[in-house]
Design a protein around this motif. Structure first.
Motif, PDB file in Angstrom:
ATOM      1  N   CYS A 148      -3.664   6.976   1.230  1.00  0.00           N
ATOM      2  CA  CYS A 148      -2.788   6.687   0.093  1.00  0.00           C
ATOM      3  C   CYS A 148      -3.284   7.382  -1.174  1.00  0.00           C
ATOM      4  O   CYS A 148      -2.477   7.898  -1.970  1.00  0.00           O
ATOM      5  CB  CYS A 148      -2.683   5.183  -0.125  1.00  0.00           C
ATOM      6  N   ARG A 149      -4.570   7.402  -1.361  1.00  0.00           N
ATOM      7  CA  ARG A 149      -5.102   8.100  -2.535  1.00  0.00           C
ATOM      8  C   ARG A 149      -4.877   9.602  -2.414  1.00  0.00           C
ATOM      9  O   ARG A 149      -4.472  10.261  -3.379  1.00  0.00           O
ATOM     10  CB  ARG A 149      -6.586   7.780  -2.710  1.00  0.00           C
ATOM     11  N   ARG A 150      -5.137  10.160  -1.248  1.00  0.00           N
ATOM     12  CA  ARG A 150      -5.027  11.606  -1.050  1.00  0.00           C
ATOM     13  C   ARG A 150      -3.583  12.079  -1.173  1.00  0.00           C
ATOM     14  O   ARG A 150      -3.314  13.140  -1.729  1.00  0.00           O
ATOM     15  CB  ARG A 150      -5.600  11.987   0.314  1.00  0.00           C
ATOM     16  N   TRP A 151      -2.653  11.271  -0.655  1.00  0.00           N
ATOM     17  CA  TRP A 151      -1.238  11.654  -0.691  1.00  0.00           C
ATOM     18  C   TRP A 151      -0.513  11.101  -1.899  1.00  0.00           C
ATOM     19  O   TRP A 151       0.689  11.230  -2.012  1.00  0.00           O
ATOM     20  CB  TRP A 151      -0.548  11.191   0.587  1.00  0.00           C
ATOM     21  N   ARG A 152      -1.226  10.447  -2.808  1.00  0.00           N
ATOM     22  CA  ARG A 152      -0.666   9.910  -4.056  1.00  0.00           C
ATOM     23  C   ARG A 152       0.495   8.957  -3.764  1.00  0.00           C
ATOM     24  O   ARG A 152       1.570   9.039  -4.349  1.00  0.00           O
ATOM     25  CB  ARG A 152      -0.218  11.047  -4.978  1.00  0.00           C
ATOM     26  N   VAL A 153       0.245   8.029  -2.859  1.00  0.00           N
ATOM     27  CA  VAL A 153       1.261   7.060  -2.454  1.00  0.00           C
ATOM     28  C   VAL A 153       1.372   5.950  -3.495  1.00  0.00           C
ATOM     29  O   VAL A 153       0.365   5.395  -3.924  1.00  0.00           O
ATOM     30  CB  VAL A 153       0.915   6.470  -1.071  1.00  0.00           C
ATOM     31  N   ASP A 154       2.601   5.629  -3.872  1.00  0.00           N
ATOM     32  CA  ASP A 154       2.862   4.541  -4.812  1.00  0.00           C
ATOM     33  C   ASP A 154       3.388   3.293  -4.127  1.00  0.00           C
ATOM     34  O   ASP A 154       3.249   2.187  -4.650  1.00  0.00           O
ATOM     35  CB  ASP A 154       3.897   4.981  -5.857  1.00  0.00           C
ATOM     36  N   ALA A 155       4.036   3.464  -2.959  1.00  0.00           N
ATOM     37  CA  ALA A 155       4.660   2.337  -2.271  1.00  0.00           C
ATOM     38  C   ALA A 155       4.482   2.505  -0.767  1.00  0.00           C
ATOM     39  O   ALA A 155       4.680   3.592  -0.223  1.00  0.00           O
ATOM     40  CB  ALA A 155       6.140   2.246  -2.611  1.00  0.00           C
ATOM     41  N   LEU A 156       4.091   1.415  -0.132  1.00  0.00           N
ATOM     42  CA  LEU A 156       3.843   1.390   1.310  1.00  0.00           C
ATOM     43  C   LEU A 156       4.891   0.495   1.959  1.00  0.00           C
ATOM     44  O   LEU A 156       4.946  -0.708   1.692  1.00  0.00           O
ATOM     45  CB  LEU A 156       2.433   0.871   1.581  1.00  0.00           C
ATOM     46  N   ALA A 157       5.759   1.059   2.794  1.00  0.00           N
ATOM     47  CA  ALA A 157       6.795   0.299   3.496  1.00  0.00           C
ATOM     48  C   ALA A 157       6.285  -0.094   4.877  1.00  0.00           C
ATOM     49  O   ALA A 157       5.741   0.738   5.604  1.00  0.00           O
ATOM     50  CB  ALA A 157       8.070   1.125   3.621  1.00  0.00           C
ATOM     51  N   VAL A 158       6.487  -1.347   5.247  1.00  0.00           N
ATOM     52  CA  VAL A 158       5.936  -1.866   6.498  1.00  0.00           C
ATOM     53  C   VAL A 158       6.848  -2.972   7.024  1.00  0.00           C
ATOM     54  O   VAL A 158       7.610  -3.575   6.257  1.00  0.00           O
ATOM     55  CB  VAL A 158       4.504  -2.411   6.273  1.00  0.00           C
ATOM     56  N   THR A 159       6.773  -3.237   8.311  1.00  0.00           N
ATOM     57  CA  THR A 159       7.535  -4.341   8.890  1.00  0.00           C
ATOM     58  C   THR A 159       7.111  -5.669   8.261  1.00  0.00           C
ATOM     59  O   THR A 159       5.958  -5.865   7.889  1.00  0.00           O
ATOM     60  CB  THR A 159       7.319  -4.399  10.408  1.00  0.00           C
ATOM     61  N   ALA A 160       8.059  -6.585   8.177  1.00  0.00           N
ATOM     62  CA  ALA A 160       7.821  -7.866   7.509  1.00  0.00           C
ATOM     63  C   ALA A 160       6.805  -8.714   8.270  1.00  0.00           C
ATOM     64  O   ALA A 160       6.728  -8.678   9.500  1.00  0.00           O
ATOM     65  CB  ALA A 160       9.133  -8.628   7.376  1.00  0.00           C
TER      66      ALA A 160
END
Length: 221
Positions: free
Chosen positions: A113-125
């Motif tokens: 997430c840091r390397r790809w500059r991720v702001d939001a992580l979508a995942v199953t509930a």
């Protein structure tokens, strides 16, 4: 009341999609992938398990499901997605918090997430009725705790009912192009046909998918 993914709060976020198995990305987050890829905001896609538990020929099936996943993601993203990451956890036997594999994976994804500059992580509930889907949600929140950057966790639905919206903020995507999600799902032949012998197959009801996705973000206390 839901907010649009194109609204000011959400439109500039870079998204990483975490799917428990190949095909969950299409069933639950296909419209999210399509919209964020089109706007250049799709950071990538990660599969938690090898998906080999649906049939008996596990090793051959795992390789097939990797190929299917790559094809499905490209159909959803219009060719604008990097190659998916496969973590290869054993299907239907997830690691739990505190387990070395769980902790190692959480650290790896936080670094990603840091390397790809991720702001939001979508995942199953977290309330999905499948152990791998529950584990994926637990992992996403563990990544959130380790990310060392602002990171939103947004849950999408595959098998579960909608959560209580008093406890969640809802975000809706734009509608997908007609037939796009069906075309992506068709890439998952192992889950739709007898190509790999007796085993799991998505029912006709499960193949009926809406044009939009709705994602849910926990409200702050």
């Amino acid at each position: 009341m839901t907010a649009a993914l194109s609204s000011r709060q959400w439109r500039d976020m870079r998204w990483l999609v975490l799917a428990p198995h190949p095909d969950d990305e299409t069933l639950g987050a296909g419209a999210l992938i399509a919209q964020t890829a089109k706007t250049g905001r799709l950071a990538g896609l990660v599969y938690l398990t090898d998906g080999a538990g649906s049939h008996d020929a596990a090793q051959r099936l795992a390789a097939a499901r990797r190929r299917e996943a790559t094809r499905a993601v490209q159909r959803l993203a219009g060719g604008r997605a990097r190659r998916p990451v496969h973590l290869d956890w054993k299907d239907a036997a997830p690691a739990r918090p505190g387990d070395p594999l769980f902790e190692r994976t959480a650290r790896y994804l936080a670094a990603l997430c840091r390397r790809w500059r991720v702001d939001a992580l979508a995942v199953t509930a977290g309330h999905e009725p499948h152990c791998d889907h529950e584990a994926a949600a637990a992992l996403a929140y563990a990544v959130h705790a380790r990310a060392m950057r602002r990171l939103v966790v947004a849950e999408y639905l595959v098998w579960a009912d909608r959560p209580d919206q008093k406890m969640r903020r809802a975000i809706h995507t734009a509608p997908m192009a007609a037939g796009q999600r069906r075309l992506a799902l068709a890439a998952h032949r192992s889950q739709l046909t007898a190509a790999h012998g007796p085993g799991f197959r998505l029912s006709p009801e499960q193949r009926r998918m809406g044009a939009r996705d709705i994602l849910y973000v926990r409200r702050r206390p």
